[in-house]
Design a protein around this motif. Structure first.
Motif, short mmCIF file in Angstrom:
data_model
loop_
_atom_site.label_atom_id
_atom_site.label_comp_id
_atom_site.label_asym_id
_atom_site.label_seq_id
_atom_site.Cartn_x
_atom_site.Cartn_y
_atom_site.Cartn_z
N VAL A 196 -30.44 -69.81 -91.95
CA VAL A 196 -30.09 -69.43 -90.53
C VAL A 196 -28.87 -70.26 -90.17
CG1 VAL A 196 -31.07 -69.60 -88.18
CG2 VAL A 196 -32.63 -69.11 -89.85
N LEU A 197 -27.95 -69.61 -89.38
CA LEU A 197 -26.77 -70.17 -88.68
C LEU A 197 -26.99 -70.25 -87.18
CD1 LEU A 197 -23.92 -68.02 -90.76
CD2 LEU A 197 -25.01 -70.32 -91.25
N ARG A 198 -26.99 -71.46 -86.80
CA ARG A 198 -27.30 -71.74 -85.52
C ARG A 198 -25.80 -71.98 -84.55
NH1 ARG A 198 -31.45 -73.71 -88.52
NH2 ARG A 198 -33.39 -73.24 -87.82
N LEU A 199 -25.91 -71.49 -83.35
CA LEU A 199 -24.81 -71.72 -82.21
C LEU A 199 -24.57 -73.04 -82.08
CD1 LEU A 199 -22.67 -70.50 -80.49
CD2 LEU A 199 -24.51 -70.51 -78.82
N SER A 200 -25.94 -73.73 -82.35
CA SER A 200 -25.66 -75.16 -81.56
C SER A 200 -24.94 -75.93 -82.80
CB SER A 200 -27.15 -75.57 -81.45
OG SER A 200 -28.00 -75.70 -82.60
N ASP A 201 -24.78 -75.52 -84.00
CA ASP A 201 -24.20 -76.13 -84.96
C ASP A 201 -22.53 -76.32 -84.71
OD1 ASP A 201 -26.54 -76.33 -86.66
OD2 ASP A 201 -25.99 -74.59 -87.64
N ALA A 202 -22.28 -75.63 -83.84
CA ALA A 202 -20.86 -75.60 -83.31
C ALA A 202 -20.66 -76.40 -82.20
CB ALA A 202 -20.03 -74.20 -82.91
N SER A 208 -19.02 -60.25 -96.92
CA SER A 208 -18.87 -60.78 -98.49
C SER A 208 -18.27 -62.27 -98.50
CB SER A 208 -17.80 -60.01 -99.05
OG SER A 208 -16.73 -60.00 -98.43
N THR A 209 -17.89 -63.00 -97.38
CA THR A 209 -17.32 -64.25 -97.24
C THR A 209 -18.39 -64.72 -95.87
OG1 THR A 209 -15.25 -63.87 -97.96
CG2 THR A 209 -15.80 -65.79 -96.88
N LEU A 210 -19.01 -65.63 -96.14
CA LEU A 210 -20.17 -66.23 -95.09
C LEU A 210 -19.07 -67.30 -94.11
CD1 LEU A 210 -22.78 -66.13 -94.27
CD2 LEU A 210 -23.48 -68.07 -95.34
N ASN A 211 -19.14 -66.76 -92.85
CA ASN A 211 -18.22 -67.33 -91.70
C ASN A 211 -19.13 -68.22 -90.88
OD1 ASN A 211 -16.84 -67.92 -89.45
ND2 ASN A 211 -15.53 -66.40 -90.07
N ASN A 215 -18.76 -69.21 -88.07
CA ASN A 215 -18.59 -69.09 -86.48
C ASN A 215 -19.19 -67.58 -86.14
OD1 ASN A 215 -16.77 -71.14 -86.09
ND2 ASN A 215 -15.34 -69.84 -87.21
N ILE A 216 -20.08 -66.99 -87.17
CA ILE A 216 -20.58 -65.99 -86.80
C ILE A 216 -21.62 -66.04 -85.40
CG2 ILE A 216 -22.67 -64.14 -87.72
CD1 ILE A 216 -21.43 -64.50 -90.47
N PRO A 217 -22.48 -67.21 -85.40
CA PRO A 217 -23.33 -67.25 -84.11
C PRO A 217 -22.40 -67.08 -82.98
CG PRO A 217 -24.12 -68.68 -85.67
CD PRO A 217 -22.80 -68.30 -86.14
N LEU A 218 -21.13 -67.67 -82.88
CA LEU A 218 -20.45 -67.75 -81.86
C LEU A 218 -19.83 -66.34 -81.50
CD1 LEU A 218 -18.86 -69.02 -79.37
CD2 LEU A 218 -17.06 -70.00 -81.06
N ARG A 219 -19.47 -65.39 -82.41
CA ARG A 219 -18.78 -64.25 -82.53
C ARG A 219 -19.91 -63.45 -81.99
NH1 ARG A 219 -17.13 -63.77 -88.35
NH2 ARG A 219 -18.19 -61.60 -87.92
N ASP A 220 -21.15 -63.65 -82.34
CA ASP A 220 -22.36 -62.62 -81.77
C ASP A 220 -22.70 -63.08 -80.57
OD1 ASP A 220 -22.64 -61.57 -84.13
OD2 ASP A 220 -24.41 -62.57 -84.92
N LEU A 221 -22.40 -64.40 -79.98
CA LEU A 221 -22.82 -64.49 -78.54
C LEU A 221 -21.58 -63.91 -77.74
CD1 LEU A 221 -24.10 -66.40 -76.40
CD2 LEU A 221 -22.14 -68.34 -76.93
N LEU A 222 -20.29 -63.76 -78.08
CA LEU A 222 -19.62 -63.19 -77.32
C LEU A 222 -19.78 -61.64 -77.46
CD1 LEU A 222 -16.32 -65.23 -78.53
CD2 LEU A 222 -17.62 -65.51 -76.34
N TYR A 223 -20.05 -61.10 -78.35
CA TYR A 223 -20.43 -59.63 -78.41
C TYR A 223 -21.78 -59.41 -77.70
CZ TYR A 223 -21.61 -55.24 -80.40
OH TYR A 223 -22.25 -53.76 -80.77
N VAL A 224 -22.61 -60.01 -77.83
CA VAL A 224 -23.88 -59.26 -77.14
C VAL A 224 -23.73 -59.86 -75.78
CG1 VAL A 224 -24.95 -61.83 -77.04
CG2 VAL A 224 -26.45 -59.72 -77.16
N THR A 225 -22.86 -60.52 -75.02
CA THR A 225 -22.36 -60.91 -73.60
C THR A 225 -21.84 -59.63 -73.23
OG1 THR A 225 -22.51 -63.51 -73.96
CG2 THR A 225 -21.35 -62.28 -72.05
N ARG A 226 -20.97 -59.33 -74.26
CA ARG A 226 -19.96 -57.83 -73.54
C ARG A 226 -21.18 -56.82 -73.33
NH1 ARG A 226 -16.20 -59.84 -77.36
NH2 ARG A 226 -17.04 -58.18 -78.89
N VAL A 227 -22.13 -56.50 -74.58
CA VAL A 227 -22.90 -55.67 -74.54
C VAL A 227 -23.82 -55.53 -73.24
CG1 VAL A 227 -25.12 -54.50 -75.78
CG2 VAL A 227 -22.87 -55.09 -77.02
#
Length: 220
Positions: free
Chosen positions: A74-80, A19-22, A24-36
């Motif tokens: 599209v939110l991109r990790l490279s934006d960070a 409900s609030t666009l963050n 940092n979602i790409p960075l969070r997803d990177l950390l999550y998918v790495t654990r998976v």
């Protein structure tokens, strides 16, 4: 609506509701998918001559906040990246769909649950214009059950839905308030002609937080 991830047909699919666009979602997803993936290949030999196959990841966010957002972005990790190369060696793309009513109609028509969820949220906001938000949520739940909108789910999970809806509203309102306060502080620097402080505040997070604390301690 919950955040879910699963593997289907050799794809790792991660769907989130926001409900609030963050940003940092790409960075969070990177950390999550790495654990998976670490857990998934823990018994594999990464130093062998055989290629270790992994599921192809897909990242999707369904956005239904009150801030204006495009139909799709599209939110991109490279934006960070502090220094962004022309062709990043590492990239992660998150597709964001605006699922508020009136947006992405084709997508909503293709998924009845998603469309009915959007209808529920719209009903909550309609009632919230007339009454206290907690009452608006309860009234919207009653309305949707009577109207056949997510009726089975809402009937079985009424208390949880009400609690989560109120929590999400409070979180969204809190973050919007923080953004408004930050904008007010930066405007005060601009009005006072403190351009050097303003420039530093925009580029230095620690300095910005220091100014933020000082500004609002003086305002109290």
């Amino acid at each position: 609506m919950n955040d879910i991830s699963f593997v289907f047909d050799f794809e790792l699919l991660l769907y989130e509701h926001q409900s609030t666009l963050n940003p940092n979602i790409p960075l969070r997803d990177l950390l999550y998918v790495t654990r998976v993936l670490q857990n998934r290949i823990k018994d594999e030999n990464l130093y062998s001559k055989s290629l270790v196959k992994i599921p192809a990841p897909t990242f999707v966010v369904f956005y239904n906040g009150t801030d204006l957002q495009p139909e799709q972005q599209v939110l991109r990790l490279s934006d960070a990246f502090a220094k962004k190369p022309e062709h990043p060696s590492l990239e992660l793309n998150v597709v964001v769909y605006n699922i508020n009513l009136g947006h992405n109609q084709e997508l909503l028509n293709a998924c009845r649950q998603l469309k009915e969820y959007a209808q529920y949220v719209a009903q909550v906001r309609t009632y919230a214009k007339e009454m206290d938000f907690s009452k608006a949520v309860k009234q919207a739940v009653k309305h949707c059950i009577r109207s056949g909108i997510l009726s089975d789910f809402l009937s079985k999970n009424r208390a949880e839905v009400i609690a989560v809806s109120i929590f999400e509203y409070d979180e969204e309102k809190h973050m919007k308030s923080e953004r408004d306060d930050l904008a007010l502080m930066l405007k005060s620097l601009l009005d006072a002609g403190k351009t050097e402080e303003l420039k530093r505040a925009l580029s230095d997070k620690e300095y910005r937080e220091q100014l933020y604390r000082e500004y609002f301690s003086r305002s109290e």
